[in-house]
Design a protein around this motif. Structure first.
Motif, PDB file in Angstrom:
ATOM      1  N   PRO A 235       0.945  -1.182   0.039  1.00  0.00           N
ATOM      2  CA  PRO A 235      -0.018  -0.119   0.081  1.00  0.00           C
ATOM      3  C   PRO A 235       0.888   1.141  -0.115  1.00  0.00           C
ATOM      4  N   SER A 236       0.239   2.392  -0.396  1.00  0.00           N
ATOM      5  CA  SER A 236       0.862   3.686  -0.377  1.00  0.00           C
ATOM      6  C   SER A 236       1.000   4.297   0.867  1.00  0.00           C
ATOM      7  N   ILE A 237       2.083   4.666   1.406  1.00  0.00           N
ATOM      8  CA  ILE A 237       2.247   5.023   2.811  1.00  0.00           C
ATOM      9  C   ILE A 237       2.652   6.437   2.943  1.00  0.00           C
ATOM     10  N   LEU A 238       1.651   7.408   3.445  1.00  0.00           N
ATOM     11  CA  LEU A 238       2.435   8.921   3.476  1.00  0.00           C
ATOM     12  C   LEU A 238       3.290   9.118   4.705  1.00  0.00           C
ATOM     13  N   LEU A 240       4.622  11.506   7.961  1.00  0.00           N
ATOM     14  CA  LEU A 240       3.753  11.996   9.243  1.00  0.00           C
ATOM     15  C   LEU A 240       3.193  13.432   8.791  1.00  0.00           C
ATOM     16  N   ASP A 241       3.424  14.201   7.871  1.00  0.00           N
ATOM     17  CA  ASP A 241       2.748  15.511   7.489  1.00  0.00           C
ATOM     18  C   ASP A 241       1.853  15.404   6.512  1.00  0.00           C
ATOM     19  N   GLY A 242       1.133  13.908   6.086  1.00  0.00           N
ATOM     20  CA  GLY A 242       0.534  13.790   5.204  1.00  0.00           C
ATOM     21  C   GLY A 242       0.758  14.031   3.574  1.00  0.00           C
ATOM     22  N   THR A 243       1.868  14.088   3.479  1.00  0.00           N
ATOM     23  CA  THR A 243       2.731  14.100   2.006  1.00  0.00           C
ATOM     24  C   THR A 243       3.403  12.915   1.754  1.00  0.00           C
ATOM     25  N   LYS A 244       3.911  12.712   0.682  1.00  0.00           N
ATOM     26  CA  LYS A 244       4.618  11.330   0.305  1.00  0.00           C
ATOM     27  C   LYS A 244       5.573  11.311   1.279  1.00  0.00           C
ATOM     28  N   MET A 245       5.974  10.181   1.933  1.00  0.00           N
ATOM     29  CA  MET A 245       7.063   9.811   2.856  1.00  0.00           C
ATOM     30  C   MET A 245       8.216   9.820   2.090  1.00  0.00           C
ATOM     31  N   SER A 246       9.026  10.786   2.489  1.00  0.00           N
ATOM     32  CA  SER A 246      10.553  10.619   1.834  1.00  0.00           C
ATOM     33  C   SER A 246      11.508  11.275   2.774  1.00  0.00           C
ATOM     34  N   LYS A 247      12.691  10.726   2.652  1.00  0.00           N
ATOM     35  CA  LYS A 247      13.864  11.128   3.590  1.00  0.00           C
ATOM     36  C   LYS A 247      13.786  12.682   3.410  1.00  0.00           C
ATOM     37  N   SER A 248      13.933  13.130   2.100  1.00  0.00           N
ATOM     38  CA  SER A 248      14.283  14.505   1.971  1.00  0.00           C
ATOM     39  C   SER A 248      13.155  15.396   2.361  1.00  0.00           C
ATOM     40  N   ARG A 249      12.121  14.988   2.721  1.00  0.00           N
ATOM     41  CA  ARG A 249      10.787  15.857   3.254  1.00  0.00           C
ATOM     42  C   ARG A 249      11.061  15.578   4.984  1.00  0.00           C
ATOM     43  N   TYR A 279     -11.772   4.339   8.080  1.00  0.00           N
ATOM     44  CA  TYR A 279     -10.569   4.143   6.905  1.00  0.00           C
ATOM     45  C   TYR A 279     -11.102   4.464   5.783  1.00  0.00           C
ATOM     46  N   ASP A 280     -10.544   5.726   5.383  1.00  0.00           N
ATOM     47  CA  ASP A 280     -11.245   6.433   3.912  1.00  0.00           C
ATOM     48  C   ASP A 280     -10.055   6.992   3.246  1.00  0.00           C
ATOM     49  N   PRO A 281      -9.256   6.426   2.677  1.00  0.00           N
ATOM     50  CA  PRO A 281      -7.996   7.054   2.240  1.00  0.00           C
ATOM     51  C   PRO A 281      -8.447   8.398   1.212  1.00  0.00           C
ATOM     52  N   GLN A 282      -9.428   8.199   0.771  1.00  0.00           N
ATOM     53  CA  GLN A 282      -9.474   9.336  -0.159  1.00  0.00           C
ATOM     54  C   GLN A 282      -9.766  10.681   0.400  1.00  0.00           C
ATOM     55  N   ASN A 283     -10.693  10.491   1.373  1.00  0.00           N
ATOM     56  CA  ASN A 283     -11.296  11.523   1.975  1.00  0.00           C
ATOM     57  C   ASN A 283     -10.533  11.953   3.539  1.00  0.00           C
ATOM     58  N   ARG A 284      -9.868  11.133   3.864  1.00  0.00           N
ATOM     59  CA  ARG A 284      -9.117  11.207   5.206  1.00  0.00           C
ATOM     60  C   ARG A 284      -7.821  10.694   4.936  1.00  0.00           C
ATOM     61  N   PRO A 285      -6.910  11.209   4.163  1.00  0.00           N
ATOM     62  CA  PRO A 285      -5.776  10.569   4.049  1.00  0.00           C
ATOM     63  C   PRO A 285      -4.699  10.555   5.306  1.00  0.00           C
ATOM     64  N   GLU A 286      -4.752  11.664   6.062  1.00  0.00           N
ATOM     65  CA  GLU A 286      -3.844  11.537   7.043  1.00  0.00           C
ATOM     66  C   GLU A 286      -4.138  10.603   8.211  1.00  0.00           C
ATOM     67  N   VAL A 287      -5.430  10.498   8.435  1.00  0.00           N
ATOM     68  CA  VAL A 287      -6.166   9.422   9.531  1.00  0.00           C
ATOM     69  C   VAL A 287      -6.002   8.017   9.088  1.00  0.00           C
ATOM     70  N   ASN A 289      -3.901   6.988   6.991  1.00  0.00           N
ATOM     71  CA  ASN A 289      -2.528   6.518   6.724  1.00  0.00           C
ATOM     72  C   ASN A 289      -1.852   5.984   8.153  1.00  0.00           C
ATOM     73  N   LEU A 290      -2.410   6.993   9.155  1.00  0.00           N
ATOM     74  CA  LEU A 290      -1.994   6.158  10.607  1.00  0.00           C
ATOM     75  C   LEU A 290      -2.718   4.674  10.812  1.00  0.00           C
ATOM     76  N   VAL A 291      -3.891   4.688  10.187  1.00  0.00           N
ATOM     77  CA  VAL A 291      -4.888   3.596  10.528  1.00  0.00           C
ATOM     78  C   VAL A 291      -4.128   2.504   9.777  1.00  0.00           C
ATOM     79  N   MET A 292      -3.390   2.681   8.501  1.00  0.00           N
ATOM     80  CA  MET A 292      -2.875   1.462   7.876  1.00  0.00           C
ATOM     81  C   MET A 292      -1.561   1.268   8.100  1.00  0.00           C
ATOM     82  N   LEU A 293      -0.818   2.254   8.771  1.00  0.00           N
ATOM     83  CA  LEU A 293       0.559   1.773   9.511  1.00  0.00           C
ATOM     84  C   LEU A 293       0.279   0.887  10.764  1.00  0.00           C
ATOM     85  N   THR A 294      -0.760   1.294  11.579  1.00  0.00           N
ATOM     86  CA  THR A 294      -1.329   0.470  12.535  1.00  0.00           C
ATOM     87  C   THR A 294      -1.575  -1.000  12.105  1.00  0.00           C
TER      88      THR A 294
END
Length: 376
Positions: A235-238, A240-249, A279-287, A289-294
């Motif tokens: 799955p795509s993982i964001l 912690l700021d809600g953007t693409k997970m990246s070392k540079s960010r 769990y609603d990646p389209q409308n609640r991406p940040e929430v 994302n934490l649900v998916m990580l869990t």
């Protein structure tokens, strides 16, 4: 393999719509082929050789673990011969220097081994230590045109987001360098995401054109196989700021972080004002994302995690996520500390991997020079 994502979609036009239809057909065919290979791997692991890798631009994070490392371990444990390139030369294709390269490489080595990469079954090596691999760039570059390179999504993305900075020659040839990574060891399978299929197509094109121009090793055996893509289901993982997970960010949770460092970062993660967790990646991406990580850490379905937390709000979600991540990574982190304290062992593993990679690369280069009638 560590591959850069494709660009944003182009504006719609008859040409791009037609191309989009063709791309969809290619994706469907690639997915079907990938599914068939995935089913066969468990039965015939010895038929395949896999190439994967990462650019050592910073510390590896849990996105790397869930997105690629855990799958590498799974394939390795199934018995698939595997090569893992630490792509240090590719660090400089879009920047002026290498930064803390030695530290990043050795930190990555500790991560790989702690996560379950077995150097007896997976050969770990660095680009810069395998001259014959890089020498393949010369004949390979003769097999592909500049317009074809310019159409590669990674190169297009670099041109569009360079801010006017001239693109380096190394960046332009990046897809060919990746083809050399794959073909030097005659890998026939590369785990990638769907947006990275163009890189595999470049590699297949180079393998095919080499065969057409220079001939075959034997009448029924090309010098290079045309590798297939093993499409990732990760799955795509964001971040912690809600953007693409990246070392540079700087929005990642590093594999080697402590439990306290992890807790502090997750506490600052973005959520929203709705206390009812869904769990609603389209409308609640940040929430979501934490649900998916869990869910990834506990082995649950994301929907079940959300239902369990219910009206607990962002605070309960962050607490559950922190506990799940820290519990899952505790043994990995404990092993990582042991490995990091023994730099001599990490360097020995890398030296032995480099030696094996050089044996393979030297043999492949001999095949290439013989086919090109340059074996003087």
């Amino acid at each position: 393999m560590s591959l850069t994502s494709a660009t944003e979609p182009e504006e719609s036009s008859p040409d791009t719509e037609a191309r989009g239809g063709s791309d969809r057909q290619t994706l469907v065919a690639s997915q079907a082929r990938s599914d068939a290979i995935g089913a066969d791997i468990g039965v015939n692991p010895g038929k395949y050789r896999i190439l994967t890798g990462d650019r050592p631009t910073g510390k590896l994070h849990i996105g790397h673990y869930f997105g690629s490392i855990s799958n590498r371990v799974r394939l390795q444990n199934l018995g698939v011969p595997s090569m893992l390139v630490v792509a240090d030369y590719q660090v400089i294709y879009d920047r002026d220097g290498v930064g803390d390269l030695q530290d990043n490489v050795m930190s990555g080595m500790a991560d790989y081994l702690a996560c379950g990469i077995d150097p007896a079954r997976t050969t770990i090596f660095t680009h810069s230590s395998v001259p014959a691999l890089n020498q393949l760039l010369l004949p390979f570059l003769s097999l592909i045109t500049v317009p074809e390179l310019n159409r590669n999504p990674t190169v297009k993305d670099e041109m569009e987001h360079s801010g006017g900075r001239p693109m380096s020659g190394l960046m332009l040839t990046f897809p060919v360098h990746q083809a050399a990574d794959i073909l030097f060891c005659k890998a026939n399978l590369v785990p990638v995401g769907k947006d990275q299929l163009p890189h595999i197509e470049v590699t297949r094109l180079i393998a095919r054109r080499f065969d057409e121009r220079y001939g075959r090793a034997t009448p029924d055996q090309p010098v290079f196989p045309e590798p297939d893509a093993l499409l990732s289901a990760a799955p795509s993982i964001l971040g912690l700021d809600g953007t693409k997970m990246s070392k540079s960010r700087h929005n990642t949770i590093q594999i080697g972080m402590t439990a306290d460092e992890t807790a502090k970062l997750i506490k600052k993660a973005k959520t929203d004002a709705d206390r009812h967790i869904t769990y609603d990646p389209q409308n609640r991406p940040e929430v979501s994302n934490l649900v998916m990580l869990t869910a990834l850490a506990t082995g649950e379905k994301p929907e079940d995690v959300a239902a369990r937390i219910g009206d607990g709000g962002g605070g309960a979600l962050k607490k559950a996520c922190t506990e799940a991540i820290n519990e899952m990574f505790a043994p990995i982190r404990a092993r990582r500390l042991e490995l990091e304290a023994d730099q001599g062992y990490l360097r020995q593993v890398l030296h032995e991997g480099n030696a094996r990679a050089n044996e393979i690369a030297d043999a492949t280069l001999r095949d290439v020079l013989a086919a090109m009638n340059m074996d003087y």
